[in-house]
Structures are given as C-alpha cells and as structure tokens.
Scaffold this motif. Structure first.
Motif, short mmCIF file in Angstrom:
data_model
loop_
_atom_site.label_atom_id
_atom_site.label_comp_id
_atom_site.label_asym_id
_atom_site.label_seq_id
_atom_site.Cartn_x
_atom_site.Cartn_y
_atom_site.Cartn_z
N ILE A 228 -0.53 0.00 3.57
CA ILE A 228 0.85 0.45 2.77
C ILE A 228 1.10 -0.76 2.40
O ILE A 228 1.86 -1.87 3.38
CB ILE A 228 0.62 1.43 3.99
CG1 ILE A 228 0.65 2.56 4.13
CG2 ILE A 228 2.41 1.82 2.66
CD1 ILE A 228 1.07 3.00 4.97
N PHE A 229 1.65 -0.63 1.04
CA PHE A 229 2.69 -1.99 0.06
C PHE A 229 3.81 -0.88 -0.57
O PHE A 229 3.40 0.18 -1.14
CB PHE A 229 1.53 -2.51 -0.16
CG PHE A 229 2.76 -3.54 -1.78
CD1 PHE A 229 2.84 -4.63 -0.66
CD2 PHE A 229 2.41 -3.33 -3.08
CE1 PHE A 229 3.91 -5.52 -1.87
CE2 PHE A 229 3.35 -4.06 -3.51
CZ PHE A 229 4.12 -5.08 -2.94
N ASN A 230 4.95 -0.90 -0.74
CA ASN A 230 5.52 -1.15 -1.30
C ASN A 230 5.99 0.41 -1.28
O ASN A 230 6.30 1.23 -2.03
CB ASN A 230 5.60 -0.77 -3.37
CG ASN A 230 6.45 -0.87 -3.81
OD1 ASN A 230 8.05 -1.73 -4.23
ND2 ASN A 230 6.18 -0.17 -5.16
N LYS A 231 5.74 0.35 0.29
CA LYS A 231 7.25 1.99 0.79
C LYS A 231 8.85 1.34 0.46
O LYS A 231 9.18 3.09 1.05
CB LYS A 231 6.56 2.28 1.93
CG LYS A 231 6.74 2.99 2.57
CD LYS A 231 6.21 3.08 4.11
CE LYS A 231 6.40 4.79 4.75
NZ LYS A 231 5.90 4.55 5.85
N ARG A 232 9.39 1.13 1.43
CA ARG A 232 10.21 1.25 1.39
C ARG A 232 11.58 0.96 0.29
O ARG A 232 11.10 0.20 -0.47
CB ARG A 232 10.68 -0.31 2.58
CG ARG A 232 10.45 -0.27 4.05
CD ARG A 232 10.93 -1.42 5.36
NE ARG A 232 10.87 -1.59 5.69
CZ ARG A 232 9.73 -1.70 6.80
NH1 ARG A 232 9.66 -2.89 5.85
NH2 ARG A 232 9.53 -1.37 7.72
N LEU A 233 12.95 1.53 0.45
CA LEU A 233 13.57 1.46 -1.15
C LEU A 233 13.94 0.29 -1.60
O LEU A 233 14.09 -0.15 -2.19
CB LEU A 233 14.60 3.12 -0.97
CG LEU A 233 15.31 3.17 -2.17
CD1 LEU A 233 14.27 3.42 -3.74
CD2 LEU A 233 15.73 4.25 -1.69
N GLU A 246 4.97 5.47 -6.32
CA GLU A 246 5.08 3.76 -6.69
C GLU A 246 4.11 3.36 -5.19
O GLU A 246 4.30 2.09 -5.17
CB GLU A 246 6.98 3.58 -6.45
CG GLU A 246 7.69 4.44 -7.76
CD GLU A 246 8.64 4.13 -7.39
OE1 GLU A 246 9.08 3.34 -6.98
OE2 GLU A 246 9.38 5.10 -7.07
N ILE A 247 4.32 3.68 -4.20
CA ILE A 247 3.14 2.60 -3.02
C ILE A 247 2.39 3.12 -3.06
O ILE A 247 1.59 3.33 -3.00
CB ILE A 247 3.68 3.81 -1.74
CG1 ILE A 247 5.48 4.26 -1.81
CG2 ILE A 247 3.15 3.28 -0.27
CD1 ILE A 247 5.73 5.28 -0.17
N ILE A 248 1.53 1.57 -2.56
CA ILE A 248 0.02 1.41 -2.60
C ILE A 248 -0.50 2.17 -1.75
O ILE A 248 -0.03 1.45 -0.78
CB ILE A 248 -0.44 0.25 -2.76
CG1 ILE A 248 -0.10 0.04 -4.15
CG2 ILE A 248 -1.92 -0.43 -2.93
CD1 ILE A 248 0.20 -1.96 -4.72
#
Length: 512
Positions: A228-233, A246-248
């Motif tokens: 998981i990448f780019n999860k946190r706002l 937006e999350i990978i």
C-alpha cells in the motif's frame, strides 16, 4: 537607525548558494547599504517553506509583538514562506505590529505594481514548490508500482533488503502475530501493550508499546501481503486516509505475516467500536483581518449567528467593540458581505481594462529590476577580470624575483578573498533574474486569480482577496471597498479619491 531583524531558511544541505551563511552575508550588506541596524537573526535549517512549522519563523512572529524592530529582511520572498496563504496571514500579523517584510533580491517598493508583483512572485514560489512535490511523487509512485520500500521506517515485522524489497524480520513478526492473536481473543490495546512490555518486547525503535502503537499495527494491511502506498491524507494525522482512487494497493506483493481472514476479523471488531464522525463547526471567514468599523475604527470579526425570517441561522461579522457596548454599528451577514466584495472584485479589478493595466505595470517594474541587475552584473564581471589580472601580475613579479614568496602569498590571499566575495555576489544575482517572467505569465496569473473567485475552495478565494483588496470599511449607511491597485477608469466612481500611499481607490457604495 531603523531596527531590523533577518529571517533565513534553507530546506536541505544541497542549497549551497542559498545557505544560511550566504543569506546572512547578503542581508548584512543590504543593511549596510540602507543604513539599517540588524539586531537579531532568526534561522531555520533544513526546514520546508510550505508550512509554518518552523521555530525560528514563529519566534520572529511572536517577537514582533514587542515592537522592538520595524523590518524583517529575507534573502528572497520564498525564504519567508512558499505558501501564499501563510504569507498573507503572517504578513498581516507583522503589519499589525508595524513590521514590514523586505526582500534583498526582490527590490520592491510601496507602489501598486510592486504590491501585485510581490503576490505574483509568491504565487510562482508556491507553484514551484507544488510542482517539485508532484515530480517527487511521480518517482515515488514508480517505486511503489515495483512494490519496493518508499522511504521512512519499515513496519514492525519487516526489514528492507539492499534492493528495497520487504523481507520478514522473524523476531518482530512473532510480536505482530501475538498482537493479532491477543486482540482476536478479546484483549484491549492497553492489556496487549502491558503484556508485551512485561515480557521485555519493544517496538522497532526500541521503545515501550502503547495503545497507539498497538492500534497502528492492527490497522496495517501490509501484514496480509498487500503493498500500500499514498494512503494517509497527511503526515500530521495517521488516521485520515485518501480516496481509494489515489491509493496504490497491490495484492500478494510482499511476504505475508497475518492471514487475510485474521485481518478481516480484527477490522470487523475495530469497526464495531467506532463512533460516528464529529461535525467540524469551525467556519472559514474570507474577510478576516480586512474589515474595519467606519464608526469606531475597530475590526469586524466572525461572531456567531443571527436568526433569519425563515428561522434559519446566518453567520455574521460584528464589530469587536459591539461586545463591550461601546459601538452601535450593525452586524452584517457573512454571505452578504463576502458575496458583495467578490462581486466588486469582478466588476472593478477582473475586467479586460484593469487586467491589461496591472499586467503592464508589473512588467515595467520587472524590466526596471532586470536592468538594475544586468548593470550590477556587468560591474562584477569587470571587477572579476581586474582581480584576475592583479593575481597574474603578482605571480609574474614573484617569478622575476621582484617580490618574495611571503609577500606573494599575502597578496594573492587578499585578492582571492576579494574574488570569492565577487563570485558570491554573482551567485546571488543569478536568483535576481526575472527575465523568465513575461507579460503572458503575469496575465495568466491574474486570470487564474479571477477563476479562483468561482471555485468552492475558500482558501483559494482568500488568497485573491488578500492580494487585491486593501481594506473594507463598514459604515452605518454604506460600505467602502479599497483596492491595492487602482480599478479600471470605466468602473471607478467619479467622486472617488486615492488612499494614502497609492494603495488603492476608495469606492463609496450603498449598503447591500
């Protein structure tokens, strides 16, 4: 002498030409030329300018309330901040304390063109910062698509190999399995943390487990083998996440520590304990710091709600002296005054005549700055050649035996110090070149500002208001809106008069 302070910042060790020492040197020379007394230097090392989380910066803002200095000098406007919104807010705080921000490289005066030019340069700095972040994110996303570690510390239970892929840390993995097992068995965060600490087990950083660290591990989907990448706002809040688009998320991409079945059981138990989200009641007032009472001179601020005829409550602006009953000026509804000011901006500033006039004024100012920079650079080139010639002559005299080696070393050392000083000044001048900023780019910025008045984002609207509106004065029978630039002649009221310092045009209007 006018008392001044310096604020210097750099983001990384790679910014050699804009290091703290280089900025301080340029600021000291600027103070000497302008007869300013430099009483203190505030610095932030390896700190980004995209936010205000900077100790030196905030100390300078706080100290301004003591009114011990009148000018804050920066090497370049983007050293102050790369956020145009933060720039507007903090410059307003400084102005309230009678402190003016001055840039060494951007030699701006108090003319309307300079005021708007400053906003253009700040906007360009913010664009550069966001564009750089976007380019960095591109590289990080490419790394993520290869399921490789993307910086920071690996989660408890994993290590990172030399090729940046995840591998299991057996000792830590056993701790992760124990945490999931105990939670499924009905133990709370506190009991699990206490059990681990009692057995001498610690986090990846060697610290004691807490309720928060237990919760973070239970929420980490990576343990199921999902990358998981780019999860946190945001970095500040680990528990707010971006939209799924937006999350990978790549399944079966890394070694598995916890089965998907156990993870879903834990997630179901945790979701069952969640409380519904709280509504954020804090309102955003577009005109904060811009409205004054025409009757007593105090500020108008956001001040709660008033009931309408239909029973609906409306947020308002109110004079601060009204609370102490020393002013009788009326409250004004937030939607009415904000919509009115936006309408006035569209009518008086964002029309073809005014935009063309502002663009032309800024461009003329830029050409003046570029001409001055070019003249200074030619002088430095001439000085550089002269010193190089003197160094060559000194070596020729030593070779002919006319001077001693000791005298040669002393002479060349003095000349090289002068040469280094000139090279430093030439490096500074490179940042002062605005030849890239033409009329087309300036006009594009102004048109983009106009478009921001139509969007739903209140911060974008606030930036436009801060850039173009000087002051809004509420009288009993009218509202006066003054601008930082003169409105187009076709829309300017016939009996208007100029605000002091050429800051704008006073346009009497009837109350909405």
């Amino acid at each position: 002498m006018i008392k001044a302070v310096a604020y210097c910042r750099y983001s990384s060790d790679n910014q050699r030409e804009e290091s703290i020492d280089a900025q301080v040197r340029a600021i000291r020379e600027y103070c000497s030329r302008n007869n300013y007394s430099l009483i203190r230097i505030y610095t932030d090392e390896a700190k980004t300018g995209t936010n205000d989380n900077r100790k030196g910066f905030l100390d300078m803002i706080d100290d301004s309330s003591n009114r011990t200095f009148n000018i804050c000098i920066v090497h370049k406007l983007d050293r102050f901040t790369r956020s145009k919104y933060d720039s507007a807010i903090y410059k307003k705080l400084l102005r309230d304390n009678d402190v003016r921000v001055v840039s060494v490289l951007e030699n701006l005066d108090d003319s309307p063109e300079s005021i708007i030019l400053e906003s253009v340069l700040e906007g360009m700095a913010e664009y550069y910062s966001k564009n750089l972040a976007r380019e960095v994110m591109k590289g990080m996303k490419e790394t993520a698509l290869q399921c490789k570690h993307n910086g920071g510390m690996a989660p408890t239970g994993y290590d990172v190999s030399t090729d940046k892929t995840y591998i299991i840390n057996d000792k830590e993995a056993e701790i992760v399995k124990k945490i999931f097992k105990m939670y499924i068995a009905g133990n709370g965060y506190g009991i699990i943390a206490q059990n681990l600490n009692d057995h001498g087990q610690c986090t990846k950083l060697g610290r004691l487990f807490t309720k928060g660290s237990i919760r973070d591990i239970l929420l980490n989907e990576k343990y199921t083998g999902t990358y998981i990448f780019n999860k946190r706002l945001s970095k500040k809040d680990n528990h707010k996440y971006k939209d799924d688009a937006e999350i990978i998320r790549i399944e079966d991409a890394i070694p598995i520590i916890i089965s998907k079945e156990d993870f879903l059981v834990v997630k179901s138990k945790m979701d069952g304990k969640k409380v519904g989200p709280r509504m954020n009641q804090k309102r955003f007032y577009l005109l904060t710091g811009k409205i004054e009472c025409g009757e007593c001179g105090a500020s108008y601020v956001g001040a709660g709600y008033v009931p309408g005829r239909n029973g609906k409550k409306y947020p308002i602006y109110s004079c601060t002296n009204k609370r102490s009953h020393t002013c009788s000026n009326k409250n004004i509804r937030q939607d009415i005054i904000e919509n009115y000011v936006i309408a006035q901006l569209k009518e008086n500033i964002f029309n073809n005549e005014a935009i063309n006039k502002i663009t032309c004024g800024i461009y003329i100012k830029l050409k003046e700055i570029n001409s001055s920079t070019e003249k200074e650079n030619k002088s430095l080139i001439k000085q550089n050649k002269s010193i190089q010639t003197k160094i060559d002559m000194a070596f020729d005299m030593a070779f002919d035996g006319k001077i001693s080696k000791v005298l040669l070393a002393k002479k060349t050392n003095e000349l090289e110090m002068q040469l280094n000083d000139i090279i430093q000044k030439q490096s500074v001048l490179k940042n002062k070149d605005y030849s890239w900023l033409d009329e087309k780019k300036i006009k594009k910025f102004l048109l983009a500002s106009m478009e921001n008045l139509e969007v739903e984002d209140p911060i974008a609207k606030r930036k436009v208001i801060e850039t173009f509106v000087h002051k809004i004065i509420i009288y009993v029978d009218r509202i006066d809106v003054t601008y930082k630039v003169e409105p187009s002649s076709s829309n300017k009221n016939a009996d208007s008069d100029m605000v002091g310092g050429g800051e704008g045009c006073r346009t009497p209007v009837r109350k909405p």
